[in-house]
Design a protein around this motif. Structure first.
Motif, PDB file in Angstrom:
ATOM      1  N   VAL A  47      -0.131  -6.837  -5.045  1.00 45.69           N
ATOM      2  CA  VAL A  47      -1.274  -6.881  -5.954  1.00 45.69           C
ATOM      3  C   VAL A  47      -1.406  -8.255  -6.608  1.00 45.69           C
ATOM      4  CG1 VAL A  47      -2.280  -5.923  -8.064  1.00 45.69           C
ATOM      5  CG2 VAL A  47      -1.125  -4.409  -6.432  1.00 45.69           C
ATOM      6  N   ALA A  48      -0.336  -8.695  -7.247  1.00 45.22           N
ATOM      7  CA  ALA A  48      -0.395  -9.965  -7.968  1.00 45.22           C
ATOM      8  C   ALA A  48       1.016 -10.487  -8.202  1.00 45.22           C
ATOM      9  CB  ALA A  48      -1.119  -9.797  -9.305  1.00 45.22           C
ATOM     10  N   ALA A  49       1.118 -11.792  -8.416  1.00 47.26           N
ATOM     11  CA  ALA A  49       2.418 -12.398  -8.696  1.00 47.26           C
ATOM     12  C   ALA A  49       2.227 -13.600  -9.605  1.00 47.26           C
ATOM     13  CB  ALA A  49       3.116 -12.810  -7.405  1.00 47.26           C
ATOM     14  N   ILE A  50       3.279 -13.915 -10.319  1.00 48.66           N
ATOM     15  CA  ILE A  50       3.260 -15.081 -11.204  1.00 48.66           C
ATOM     16  C   ILE A  50       4.618 -15.755 -11.106  1.00 48.66           C
ATOM     17  CG2 ILE A  50       3.984 -13.717 -13.223  1.00 48.66           C
ATOM     18  CD1 ILE A  50       2.086 -15.524 -14.894  1.00 48.66           C
ATOM     19  N   ASN A  51       4.613 -17.072 -11.042  1.00 53.13           N
ATOM     20  CA  ASN A  51       5.890 -17.745 -10.862  1.00 53.13           C
ATOM     21  C   ASN A  51       6.631 -17.894 -12.191  1.00 53.13           C
ATOM     22  OD1 ASN A  51       4.517 -19.818 -12.086  1.00 53.13           O
ATOM     23  ND2 ASN A  51       5.074 -21.374 -10.584  1.00 53.13           N
ATOM     24  N   TRP A  52       7.847 -18.381 -12.102  1.00 49.84           N
ATOM     25  CA  TRP A  52       8.706 -18.383 -13.281  1.00 49.84           C
ATOM     26  C   TRP A  52       8.173 -19.292 -14.379  1.00 49.84           C
ATOM     27  CZ3 TRP A  52      11.013 -22.825 -15.089  1.00 49.84           C
ATOM     28  CH2 TRP A  52      10.954 -23.925 -14.245  1.00 49.84           C
ATOM     29  N   SER A  53       7.492 -20.378 -13.987  1.00 51.18           N
ATOM     30  CA  SER A  53       7.034 -21.343 -14.984  1.00 51.18           C
ATOM     31  C   SER A  53       5.639 -21.033 -15.505  1.00 51.18           C
ATOM     32  CB  SER A  53       7.043 -22.743 -14.376  1.00 51.18           C
ATOM     33  OG  SER A  53       6.105 -22.821 -13.330  1.00 51.18           O
ATOM     34  N   VAL A  54       5.059 -19.944 -15.019  1.00 54.20           N
ATOM     35  CA  VAL A  54       3.698 -19.539 -15.420  1.00 54.20           C
ATOM     36  C   VAL A  54       2.664 -20.569 -14.993  1.00 54.20           C
ATOM     37  CG1 VAL A  54       2.401 -18.366 -17.241  1.00 54.20           C
ATOM     38  CG2 VAL A  54       4.854 -18.642 -17.476  1.00 54.20           C
ATOM     39  N   SER A  57      -0.356 -18.288 -10.305  1.00 56.32           N
ATOM     40  CA  SER A  57      -0.485 -16.849 -10.125  1.00 56.32           C
ATOM     41  C   SER A  57      -1.252 -16.591  -8.832  1.00 56.32           C
ATOM     42  CB  SER A  57      -1.182 -16.195 -11.318  1.00 56.32           C
ATOM     43  OG  SER A  57      -2.423 -16.790 -11.562  1.00 56.32           O
ATOM     44  N   TYR A  58      -1.031 -15.433  -8.285  1.00 54.84           N
ATOM     45  CA  TYR A  58      -1.591 -15.098  -6.976  1.00 54.84           C
ATOM     46  C   TYR A  58      -2.094 -13.661  -7.008  1.00 54.84           C
ATOM     47  CZ  TYR A  58       1.640 -18.948  -6.146  1.00 54.84           C
ATOM     48  OH  TYR A  58       2.317 -20.131  -6.239  1.00 54.84           O
ATOM     49  N   TYR A  59      -3.156 -13.417  -6.272  1.00 56.58           N
ATOM     50  CA  TYR A  59      -3.771 -12.095  -6.285  1.00 56.58           C
ATOM     51  C   TYR A  59      -4.176 -11.664  -4.889  1.00 56.58           C
ATOM     52  CZ  TYR A  59      -4.156 -12.994 -11.273  1.00 56.58           C
ATOM     53  OH  TYR A  59      -3.873 -13.271 -12.590  1.00 56.58           O
ATOM     54  N   ALA A  60      -4.094 -10.373  -4.675  1.00 52.88           N
ATOM     55  CA  ALA A  60      -4.679  -9.811  -3.469  1.00 52.88           C
ATOM     56  C   ALA A  60      -6.199  -9.938  -3.572  1.00 52.88           C
ATOM     57  CB  ALA A  60      -4.279  -8.352  -3.320  1.00 52.88           C
ATOM     58  N   ASP A  61      -6.842 -10.112  -2.455  1.00 52.80           N
ATOM     59  CA  ASP A  61      -8.309 -10.255  -2.471  1.00 52.80           C
ATOM     60  C   ASP A  61      -8.984  -9.044  -3.109  1.00 52.80           C
ATOM     61  OD1 ASP A  61      -8.536 -11.962   0.758  1.00 52.80           O
ATOM     62  OD2 ASP A  61      -8.156 -12.722  -1.259  1.00 52.80           O
ATOM     63  N   SER A  62      -8.386  -7.889  -2.941  1.00 51.22           N
ATOM     64  CA  SER A  62      -9.013  -6.665  -3.433  1.00 51.22           C
ATOM     65  C   SER A  62      -9.052  -6.576  -4.954  1.00 51.22           C
ATOM     66  CB  SER A  62      -8.270  -5.442  -2.871  1.00 51.22           C
ATOM     67  OG  SER A  62      -6.906  -5.473  -3.240  1.00 51.22           O
ATOM     68  N   VAL A  63      -8.233  -7.366  -5.639  1.00 53.15           N
ATOM     69  CA  VAL A  63      -8.190  -7.293  -7.103  1.00 53.15           C
ATOM     70  C   VAL A  63      -8.596  -8.608  -7.762  1.00 53.15           C
ATOM     71  CG1 VAL A  63      -6.332  -5.597  -6.934  1.00 53.15           C
ATOM     72  CG2 VAL A  63      -5.767  -7.992  -7.402  1.00 53.15           C
ATOM     73  N   LYS A  64      -8.813  -9.633  -6.976  1.00 53.44           N
ATOM     74  CA  LYS A  64      -9.143 -10.948  -7.528  1.00 53.44           C
ATOM     75  C   LYS A  64     -10.404 -10.851  -8.362  1.00 53.44           C
ATOM     76  CE  LYS A  64      -7.854 -14.003  -4.656  1.00 53.44           C
ATOM     77  NZ  LYS A  64      -7.760 -14.899  -3.483  1.00 53.44           N
ATOM     78  N   GLY A  65     -10.338 -11.418  -9.568  1.00 55.91           N
ATOM     79  CA  GLY A  65     -11.483 -11.387 -10.464  1.00 55.91           C
ATOM     80  C   GLY A  65     -11.520 -10.170 -11.363  1.00 55.91           C
ATOM     81  N   ARG A  66     -10.700  -9.168 -11.069  1.00 57.14           N
ATOM     82  CA  ARG A  66     -10.652  -7.959 -11.890  1.00 57.14           C
ATOM     83  C   ARG A  66      -9.306  -7.794 -12.593  1.00 57.14           C
ATOM     84  NH1 ARG A  66     -10.828  -3.116  -9.564  1.00 57.14           N
ATOM     85  NH2 ARG A  66      -9.931  -3.800  -7.586  1.00 57.14           N
ATOM     86  N   PHE A  67      -8.226  -8.217 -11.940  1.00 56.50           N
ATOM     87  CA  PHE A  67      -6.878  -8.069 -12.486  1.00 56.50           C
ATOM     88  C   PHE A  67      -6.355  -9.440 -12.918  1.00 56.50           C
ATOM     89  CE2 PHE A  67      -5.408  -4.053  -9.957  1.00 56.50           C
ATOM     90  CZ  PHE A  67      -6.558  -3.394 -10.361  1.00 56.50           C
ATOM     91  N   VAL A  92       0.551   4.281  -7.286  1.00 53.55           N
ATOM     92  CA  VAL A  92       1.708   4.022  -8.134  1.00 53.55           C
ATOM     93  C   VAL A  92       1.934   2.516  -8.131  1.00 53.55           C
ATOM     94  CG1 VAL A  92       4.165   4.410  -8.511  1.00 53.55           C
ATOM     95  CG2 VAL A  92       2.738   6.259  -7.611  1.00 53.55           C
ATOM     96  N   TYR A  93       2.010   1.957  -9.317  1.00 51.67           N
ATOM     97  CA  TYR A  93       2.162   0.515  -9.461  1.00 51.67           C
ATOM     98  C   TYR A  93       3.617   0.184  -9.800  1.00 51.67           C
ATOM     99  CZ  TYR A  93      -2.822  -0.321  -9.173  1.00 51.67           C
ATOM    100  OH  TYR A  93      -4.122  -0.409  -8.723  1.00 51.67           O
ATOM    101  N   TYR A  94       4.160  -0.778  -9.072  1.00 53.32           N
ATOM    102  CA  TYR A  94       5.543  -1.200  -9.241  1.00 53.32           C
ATOM    103  C   TYR A  94       5.604  -2.663  -9.640  1.00 53.32           C
ATOM    104  CZ  TYR A  94       6.506   2.967  -6.411  1.00 53.32           C
ATOM    105  OH  TYR A  94       6.578   4.246  -5.925  1.00 53.32           O
ATOM    106  N   CYS A  95       6.488  -2.971 -10.562  1.00 55.02           N
ATOM    107  CA  CYS A  95       6.772  -4.368 -10.825  1.00 55.02           C
ATOM    108  C   CYS A  95       8.047  -4.746 -10.071  1.00 55.02           C
ATOM    109  CB  CYS A  95       6.926  -4.650 -12.314  1.00 55.02           C
ATOM    110  SG  CYS A  95       8.229  -3.723 -13.133  1.00 55.02           S
ATOM    111  N   ALA A  96       8.162  -6.012  -9.764  1.00 56.77           N
ATOM    112  CA  ALA A  96       9.298  -6.491  -8.991  1.00 56.77           C
ATOM    113  C   ALA A  96       9.664  -7.895  -9.423  1.00 56.77           C
ATOM    114  CB  ALA A  96       8.973  -6.470  -7.493  1.00 56.77           C
ATOM    115  N   ALA A  97      10.930  -8.225  -9.262  1.00 56.39           N
ATOM    116  CA  ALA A  97      11.433  -9.533  -9.668  1.00 56.39           C
ATOM    117  C   ALA A  97      12.022 -10.271  -8.480  1.00 56.39           C
ATOM    118  CB  ALA A  97      12.496  -9.370 -10.756  1.00 56.39           C
ATOM    119  N   LYS A  98      11.712 -11.538  -8.411  1.00 58.82           N
ATOM    120  CA  LYS A  98      12.200 -12.396  -7.336  1.00 58.82           C
ATOM    121  C   LYS A  98      13.021 -13.513  -7.950  1.00 58.82           C
ATOM    122  CE  LYS A  98       9.168 -13.674  -4.206  1.00 58.82           C
ATOM    123  NZ  LYS A  98       8.095 -14.494  -3.542  1.00 58.82           N
ATOM    124  N   PRO A  99      14.349 -13.413  -7.846  1.00 60.09           N
ATOM    125  CA  PRO A  99      15.193 -14.438  -8.462  1.00 60.09           C
ATOM    126  C   PRO A  99      15.295 -15.674  -7.581  1.00 60.09           C
ATOM    127  CG  PRO A  99      16.543 -12.776  -7.425  1.00 60.09           C
ATOM    128  CD  PRO A  99      15.111 -12.325  -7.238  1.00 60.09           C
TER     129      PRO A  99
END
Length: 118
Positions: A47-54, A57-67, A92-99
């Protein structure tokens, strides 16, 4: 790292919801964070992601402009603001962490249900 997602619920099409995901541990600020979702009978999708330094950010095309994804490193929390919700956002929405070294999402939350009625 433990992730606790919350904020899901039942809303009508066009409404908004804000999801939160709180992470345990002191290294949250070094993680890239993402939101994924899985609808019944479908594979989990990005759906979306944000890097550690803010800085990115990245979005799926289906949610871009809305999320909008954001994070507050002081609160160990990542957010997903969802506007103009559609029935197809039901999942169901899941959050995830990428170290570091940021090769894959190693940690996943338990998921929070979002249902959008038409």
């Amino acid at each position: 790292v433990q992730l606790q997602a919350s904020g899901g619920g039942l809303v009508q099409a066009g409404d908004s919801l804000s999801l939160s995901c709180v992470a345990s541990g002191r290294t949250f600020s070094s993680y890239s964070m993402g939101w994924f979702r899985q609808a019944p009978g479908k594979e989990r999708e990005f759906v979306a992601a944000i890097n550690w330094s803010v800085s990115s950010s990245y979005y799926a095309d289906s949610v871009k402009g809305r999320f909008t994804i954001s994070r507050d490193n002081a609160k160990n929390t990542v957010y997903l603001q969802m506007n103009s919700l559609k029935p197809e956002d039901t999942a169901v929405y899941y959050c995830a962490a990428k170290p570091p070294p940021y090769s894959r999402y190693n940690y996943w939350g338990q998921g929070t249900q979002v249902t959008v009625s038409s």
